[in-house]
Write a protein that holds these residues in place. Structure first.
Motif, short mmCIF file in Angstrom:
data_model
loop_
_atom_site.label_atom_id
_atom_site.label_comp_id
_atom_site.label_asym_id
_atom_site.label_seq_id
_atom_site.Cartn_x
_atom_site.Cartn_y
_atom_site.Cartn_z
N TYR A 4 -28.84 36.32 -30.29
CA TYR A 4 -28.96 36.86 -28.77
C TYR A 4 -28.55 38.13 -28.58
O TYR A 4 -27.34 38.81 -28.98
CB TYR A 4 -28.28 36.03 -27.65
CG TYR A 4 -28.39 36.19 -26.19
CD1 TYR A 4 -29.80 35.89 -25.76
CD2 TYR A 4 -27.32 36.68 -25.49
CE1 TYR A 4 -29.95 36.26 -24.32
CE2 TYR A 4 -27.72 36.97 -24.05
CZ TYR A 4 -28.82 36.70 -23.58
OH TYR A 4 -29.21 36.98 -22.25
N GLU A 5 -29.26 38.82 -27.69
CA GLU A 5 -29.24 40.01 -27.45
C GLU A 5 -28.66 40.23 -25.80
O GLU A 5 -29.61 39.97 -24.92
CB GLU A 5 -30.22 41.39 -27.73
CG GLU A 5 -29.48 42.94 -27.72
CD GLU A 5 -30.69 43.59 -28.61
OE1 GLU A 5 -31.50 44.13 -27.73
OE2 GLU A 5 -30.48 43.81 -29.65
N LYS A 6 -27.33 40.71 -25.39
CA LYS A 6 -27.09 40.57 -23.95
C LYS A 6 -27.82 41.60 -23.21
O LYS A 6 -26.89 42.31 -22.65
CB LYS A 6 -25.44 40.64 -23.86
CG LYS A 6 -24.90 39.97 -22.73
CD LYS A 6 -23.41 40.07 -22.83
CE LYS A 6 -22.62 39.86 -21.84
NZ LYS A 6 -21.24 40.14 -22.05
N LYS A 7 -29.16 41.67 -23.19
CA LYS A 7 -29.84 42.64 -21.95
C LYS A 7 -31.21 42.04 -21.79
O LYS A 7 -31.72 41.10 -22.82
CB LYS A 7 -29.86 43.86 -22.67
CG LYS A 7 -30.73 44.04 -24.06
CD LYS A 7 -30.54 45.29 -24.56
CE LYS A 7 -31.44 46.26 -23.84
NZ LYS A 7 -32.97 46.11 -23.96
N LEU A 8 -31.86 42.21 -21.06
CA LEU A 8 -33.20 42.01 -20.66
C LEU A 8 -34.24 43.02 -21.34
O LEU A 8 -33.92 43.97 -21.74
CB LEU A 8 -33.46 41.79 -19.24
CG LEU A 8 -32.71 41.05 -18.62
CD1 LEU A 8 -33.43 41.09 -16.84
CD2 LEU A 8 -33.05 39.47 -18.85
N GLN A 9 -35.59 42.56 -21.78
CA GLN A 9 -36.48 43.31 -22.26
C GLN A 9 -36.68 44.56 -21.39
O GLN A 9 -36.72 45.91 -21.78
CB GLN A 9 -37.75 42.74 -22.83
CG GLN A 9 -38.60 43.76 -23.34
CD GLN A 9 -39.95 43.05 -23.70
OE1 GLN A 9 -40.35 42.14 -22.93
NE2 GLN A 9 -40.64 43.66 -24.77
N PRO A 11 -34.96 45.64 -17.49
CA PRO A 11 -33.74 45.18 -16.70
C PRO A 11 -34.16 44.83 -15.46
O PRO A 11 -35.25 45.62 -14.81
CB PRO A 11 -32.95 46.41 -16.38
CG PRO A 11 -33.19 47.31 -17.86
CD PRO A 11 -34.59 47.05 -18.16
N LYS A 13 -33.83 44.09 -11.22
CA LYS A 13 -32.75 44.54 -10.06
C LYS A 13 -33.53 44.25 -8.73
O LYS A 13 -34.04 45.23 -8.21
CB LYS A 13 -31.94 45.60 -10.10
CG LYS A 13 -30.81 45.78 -9.22
CD LYS A 13 -30.17 46.99 -9.37
CE LYS A 13 -28.79 47.07 -8.49
NZ LYS A 13 -28.16 48.37 -8.50
N GLU A 64 -40.91 37.61 -28.39
CA GLU A 64 -40.76 38.45 -27.27
C GLU A 64 -41.10 37.45 -26.00
O GLU A 64 -40.56 37.88 -25.05
CB GLU A 64 -42.20 39.49 -27.29
CG GLU A 64 -42.27 40.44 -26.17
CD GLU A 64 -43.14 41.41 -26.15
OE1 GLU A 64 -43.77 41.65 -27.28
OE2 GLU A 64 -43.39 42.06 -25.18
N THR A 74 -34.63 35.24 -14.61
CA THR A 74 -33.90 36.18 -13.92
C THR A 74 -34.18 36.52 -12.45
O THR A 74 -33.63 36.64 -11.41
CB THR A 74 -33.69 37.59 -14.62
OG1 THR A 74 -32.88 37.12 -15.93
CG2 THR A 74 -32.76 38.49 -13.87
N PHE A 161 -45.43 44.88 -15.55
CA PHE A 161 -45.24 44.87 -17.04
C PHE A 161 -45.34 43.63 -17.79
O PHE A 161 -46.03 43.71 -18.79
CB PHE A 161 -43.70 45.12 -17.07
CG PHE A 161 -43.21 45.13 -18.48
CD1 PHE A 161 -43.18 46.13 -19.27
CD2 PHE A 161 -42.49 43.93 -19.07
CE1 PHE A 161 -42.41 46.03 -20.38
CE2 PHE A 161 -41.91 43.87 -19.98
CZ PHE A 161 -41.86 44.95 -20.98
N ARG A 165 -48.15 43.06 -20.91
CA ARG A 165 -47.84 42.57 -22.33
C ARG A 165 -48.78 41.49 -22.78
O ARG A 165 -49.16 41.24 -23.89
CB ARG A 165 -46.41 41.87 -22.29
CG ARG A 165 -45.26 42.77 -21.97
CD ARG A 165 -45.22 44.05 -22.65
NE ARG A 165 -45.19 43.84 -24.33
CZ ARG A 165 -45.50 44.62 -25.18
NH1 ARG A 165 -46.13 45.57 -24.78
NH2 ARG A 165 -45.42 44.35 -26.22
#
Lengths: 202, 83
Positions: A4-9, A11, A13, A64, A74, A161, A165
């Protein structure tokens, strides 16, 4: 394995909660052409891929898609924060709320729970890649439909976005299908199934 | 947008560039020009990621445990804070 990478592809908000939008966008979480189905489809199909380029492609796009699932979850989470009972009723979010409160649950916009019947893993490289081309376009149409219904620029930016994709993945799957058929009998692509008839692969 | 968010956005943009090249190379592995461009972008991304992790928070579980790993904001959260 997965790390797991603790970020979104990309971000996320979102300033203004909007439960109606959350209910619509839920379809790309667990609906018929959503990101959960996409990731399971590619990560399951990859075992039957006979060529290294396709093993890599399905693994990478499948991973992905899991990242996209996280982005859509999110968006749902942020759109349903700090809601009053009044806002929930007014937005027509009450039907979702009664079963899930504001928890993120994989279902379609109409409330149909996620099912593996949304995807196929056929064990045939041409069949699976052709399904994937259609799947990417179906997801692209769904994102187009979401864009018709959603005005908030904070939300639209991410939906645009994700829509883009789908188009890139469609392109890559098309190249993958071409790559596969180039390796098959040019007079009859269907002479054998390279995913199953292993002795026919040179 | 605070410092962390601004840098996270920049980091994500670099990672995205890298990923686009990675997917392209799945179906064009013979394109050495792209391999070179990818490797260049990968070096740039690594520097940026190291700087982000140094300044803000580790991004993978192998780099931190306990309090350091658990500290928010998590990716889906939007609380204003310098994690």
């Amino acid at each position: 394995m997965f790390v797991y990478e603790k970020k979104l592809q990309f971000p996320v908000k979102i300033k203004n909660p909007n439960p109606k939008y959350a209910q619509i966008i839920a379809s790309q979480y667990g609906g018929p052409d959503g990101e959960l189905g996409a990731s399971l489809r590619y990560l399951s199909q990859r075992y039957a891929m006979p060529y290294d380029e396709l093993k890599g492609l399905l693994t990478d796009i499948g991973v992905e898609e899991l990242g996209h699932l996280e982005m859509v979850g999110t968006i749902m989470y942020q759109l349903t924060r700090n809601l009053s009972e009044e806002e929930i009723k007014k937005a027509g979010f009450d039907a979702y709320f009664v079963d899930h409160t504001t928890g993120v649950y994989p279902s379609s916009a109409a409330g149909v729970p996620f099912t593996a019947a949304y995807l196929q893993s056929k064990g045939d490289v041409i069949t699976d890649l052709t399904e994937n081309l259609a799947a990417e376009q179906k997801a692209r149409t769904t994102y187009d439909n979401i864009l018709r219904l959603v005005d908030d620029p904070d939300v639209r930016e991410h939906i645009k976005f994700l829509r883009e994709r789908e188009i890139v993945h469609f392109q890559r799957f098309g190249e993958g299908l071409r790559l596969a058929t180039d390796k098959l009998d040019e007079k009859n692509f269907y002479a054998f199934n390279p995913s199953f008839d292993k002795n026919c692969i040179k | 947008m605070n410092n962390r968010e601004a840098m996270l956005k920049k980091l994500s943009a670099h990672q995205f560039t890298l990923w686009e090249m990675h997917l392209y190379l799945d179906t064009h592995p013979w394109d050495l020009h792209m391999v070179e461009a990818h490797n260049k972008a990968a070096m740039k991304y690594k520097l940026l990621r190291d700087e982000f992790e140094e300044r803000f928070c580790p991004l993978t579980a192998s780099k931190a445990s306990g309090v350091e790993w658990l500290k928010g904001p998590w990716p889906w959260e939007i609380e204003e804070c310098d994690c």
